[in-house]
Design an enzyme around this catalytic site. Structure first.
Site, PDB file in Angstrom:
ATOM      1  N   ASP A   1      -7.966   3.615   1.260  1.00 46.17           N
ATOM      2  CA  ASP A   1      -7.373   3.771   2.558  1.00 46.17           C
ATOM      3  C   ASP A   1      -8.040   4.895   2.943  1.00 46.17           C
ATOM      4  O   ASP A   1      -9.343   5.326   3.317  1.00 46.17           O
ATOM      5  CB  ASP A   1      -6.226   4.793   1.562  1.00 46.17           C
ATOM      6  CG  ASP A   1      -5.233   5.198   2.969  1.00 46.17           C
ATOM      7  OD1 ASP A   1      -5.592   4.860   3.845  1.00 46.17           O
ATOM      8  OD2 ASP A   1      -4.663   6.015   2.174  1.00 46.17           O
TER       9      ASP A   1
ATOM     10  N   ASN B   1       2.063   1.476   4.106  1.00 54.58           N
ATOM     11  CA  ASN B   1       2.218   0.136   5.100  1.00 54.58           C
ATOM     12  C   ASN B   1       2.274  -0.036   6.680  1.00 54.58           C
ATOM     13  O   ASN B   1       3.089  -0.378   7.428  1.00 54.58           O
ATOM     14  CB  ASN B   1       3.919  -0.136   4.927  1.00 54.58           C
ATOM     15  CG  ASN B   1       3.843  -1.671   5.489  1.00 54.58           C
ATOM     16  OD1 ASN B   1       5.298  -2.467   5.386  1.00 54.58           O
ATOM     17  ND2 ASN B   1       3.426  -2.295   5.226  1.00 54.58           N
TER      18      ASN B   1
ATOM     19  N   SER C   1      -1.573  -2.461   4.215  1.00 55.94           N
ATOM     20  CA  SER C   1      -0.724  -3.856   3.558  1.00 55.94           C
ATOM     21  C   SER C   1      -0.577  -4.647   5.252  1.00 55.94           C
ATOM     22  O   SER C   1      -0.201  -6.039   5.113  1.00 55.94           O
ATOM     23  CB  SER C   1       0.639  -3.477   2.993  1.00 55.94           C
ATOM     24  OG  SER C   1       1.021  -2.289   3.472  1.00 55.94           O
TER      25      SER C   1
ATOM     26  N   CYS D   1       0.820  -1.120   0.070  1.00 54.42           N
ATOM     27  CA  CYS D   1      -0.218  -0.241  -0.328  1.00 54.42           C
ATOM     28  C   CYS D   1       1.269   0.646   0.332  1.00 54.42           C
ATOM     29  O   CYS D   1       1.865   1.374  -0.574  1.00 54.42           O
ATOM     30  CB  CYS D   1      -1.149   0.057   1.182  1.00 54.42           C
ATOM     31  SG  CYS D   1      -0.124   0.063   2.803  1.00 54.42           S
TER      32      CYS D   1
HETATM   33  P1  4NP Z   1      -1.790   3.093   3.967  1.00 51.02           P
HETATM   34  O1  4NP Z   1      -2.200   4.326   4.677  1.00 51.02           O
HETATM   35  O2  4NP Z   1      -1.648   3.410   3.076  1.00 51.02           O
HETATM   36  O3  4NP Z   1      -2.969   1.942   3.878  1.00 51.02           O
HETATM   37  O4  4NP Z   1      -0.341   2.246   4.804  1.00 51.02           O
HETATM   38  C1  4NP Z   1      -1.729   5.778   4.329  1.00 51.02           C
HETATM   39  C2  4NP Z   1      -1.066   5.762   6.168  1.00 51.02           C
HETATM   40  C3  4NP Z   1      -0.134   6.617   6.077  1.00 51.02           C
HETATM   41  C4  4NP Z   1      -0.066   7.465   4.880  1.00 51.02           C
HETATM   42  C5  4NP Z   1      -0.956   8.057   3.690  1.00 51.02           C
HETATM   43  C6  4NP Z   1      -1.748   6.233   3.409  1.00 51.02           C
HETATM   44  N1  4NP Z   1       0.120   8.667   4.863  1.00 51.02           N
HETATM   45  O5  4NP Z   1       0.101   9.570   3.967  1.00 51.02           O
HETATM   46  O6  4NP Z   1       0.873   8.953   5.373  1.00 51.02           O
END
Ligand code: 4NP
Length: 160
Positions: free
Chosen positions: A129, A17, A21, A14
């Site tokens: 997400d 992470n 994921s 993803c």
């Molecule tokens: P993930 O979700 O891709 O499902 O782990 C996210 C976690 C953090 C961020 C974006 C999506 N971020 O922008 O920090």
């Protein structure tokens, strides 16, 4: 006599992470144990913001509700080597699938696809997400990744 098939290995990818994921990794580990399937499972992010971090507390709580402790997982960024090491790489959404296509090395052997392509009627869909949304979004993520994990086990058992 056919050659013995090697142990399958699955990487979920993803963005960060820390949400989707790791939950997919947890779901497949649990599903494989239930099914008696030997498979190597890992997860990674295309981004590097959360390298070394544990999963988001909401993801940890979701896994715990389903009987799985993911507090020991740590974020890492996907590497070119992953395309040689894993037999299957599943992107959790289409943006990350594009990102993976861009960094895929020419000698990469992993089968790269979108996770939801395994789910009849949901081909081409992304696992939403949950990071910027309500807590309830994590249960939706869990439903998606646990259903996909069942489909992966069925696919790998069929291929064995
Ligand atoms: P993930 O979700 O891709 O499902 O782990 C996210 C976690 C953090 C961020 C974006 C999506 N971020 O922008 O920090």
């Amino acid at each position: 006599m056919s050659a013995p098939s090697s142990t399958p290995s699955v990487l979920f990818v993803c963005l960060g992470n820390i949400c989707r994921s790791p939950l997919a990794e947890a779901a497949l580990r649990a599903e494989a144990i239930r099914a008696g399937l030997i498979v190597e499972v890992d997860s990674a992010g295309t981004g590097d913001w959360h390298v070394g971090s544990p999963p988001d507390p909401r993801a940890q709580a979701t896994a715990k509700r389903h009987g799985i402790d993911i507090s020991g997982y740590r974020g890492r960024q996907v590497t070119a080597e992953d395309f040689r090491r894993f037999t299957h790489i599943f992107a959790l959404d289409s943006e990350n699938l594009e990102g993976l296509r861009r960094i895929r090395p020419s000698d990469g052997t992993a089968h790269l696809s979108l996770l939801m392509d395994l789910m009849p009627g949901h081909e081409g869909s992304s696992v939403t997400d949950p990071y910027f949304g309500e807590d309830a979004g994590f249960e939706v993520t869990w439903d998606d990744v646990s259903n996909a994990a069942k489909a992966i086990v069925a696919m790998l058992k069929g291929a064995a």
